[in-house]
Design a protein around this motif. Structure first.
Motif, mmCIF file in Angstrom:
data_model
loop_
_atom_site.group_PDB
_atom_site.id
_atom_site.type_symbol
_atom_site.label_atom_id
_atom_site.label_comp_id
_atom_site.label_asym_id
_atom_site.label_seq_id
_atom_site.Cartn_x
_atom_site.Cartn_y
_atom_site.Cartn_z
ATOM 1 N N SER A 59 2.989 4.564 -0.869
ATOM 2 C CA SER A 59 2.835 5.616 -1.867
ATOM 3 C C SER A 59 3.986 5.525 -2.869
ATOM 4 C CB SER A 59 2.845 6.984 -1.200
ATOM 5 O OG SER A 59 4.141 7.281 -0.725
ATOM 6 N N GLU A 100 0.821 -1.213 0.000
ATOM 7 C CA GLU A 100 0.000 0.000 0.000
ATOM 8 C C GLU A 100 0.855 1.263 0.000
ATOM 9 O OE1 GLU A 100 -0.113 -1.950 3.036
ATOM 10 O OE2 GLU A 100 -1.297 -3.429 2.028
ATOM 11 N N LYS A 127 6.076 7.783 -3.772
ATOM 12 C CA LYS A 127 7.280 8.441 -3.243
ATOM 13 C C LYS A 127 7.986 7.554 -2.230
ATOM 14 C CE LYS A 127 6.214 13.286 -3.978
ATOM 15 N NZ LYS A 127 6.090 14.599 -3.365
#
Length: 83
Positions: free
Chosen positions: A7, A5, A9
Motif C-alpha cells: 500500500s 503490492e 502508506k
C-alpha cells in the motif's frame, strides 16, 4: 525490499526506514530520471523518478506511449487512406 503490492502508506513507511538507515551509514538513496537517465538524490525527485527539469518539461504530457530513458516514444504509423 518493498513488496510490489504494498500500500502507499506501507511503501512510504518502509522507504522512510530505509532512508534513515542509509543516512546513519552516510549513504544517500538515489535513482535515475525515467526520462533522461540523470542520477537523482533529492527526496521528491527520487519519489517521482524524474528530476525537476524533466517534470516541468513533461508535466502537461499525458502520453501513455512515453517510456523511460531518453524520451523514446512508441508511435503508430500514420494511416494512409490512399493504400
Amino acid at each position: 525490499m518493498i513488496p510490489t503490492e504494498a500500500s502507499p502508506k506501507l511503501t512510504e513507511r518502509l522507504t522512510a526506514e530505509l532512508r534513515e538507515r542509509a543516512e546513519a551509514l552516510g549513504l544517500v538513496i538515489a535513482t535515475r530520471c525515467r526520462f533522461c537517465g540523470t542520477p537523482l538524490w533529492h527526496r521528491r525527485s527520487v519519489a517521482m523518478h524524474a528530476g525537476p527539469v524533466c517534470r516541468k518539461r513533461h508535466e502537461t504530457e499525458n502520453d501513455p506511449g512515453l517510456t523511460p530513458a531518453k524520451k523514446s516514444q512508441t508511435e503508430a504509423a500514420p494511416i494512409n487512406p490512399n493504400h
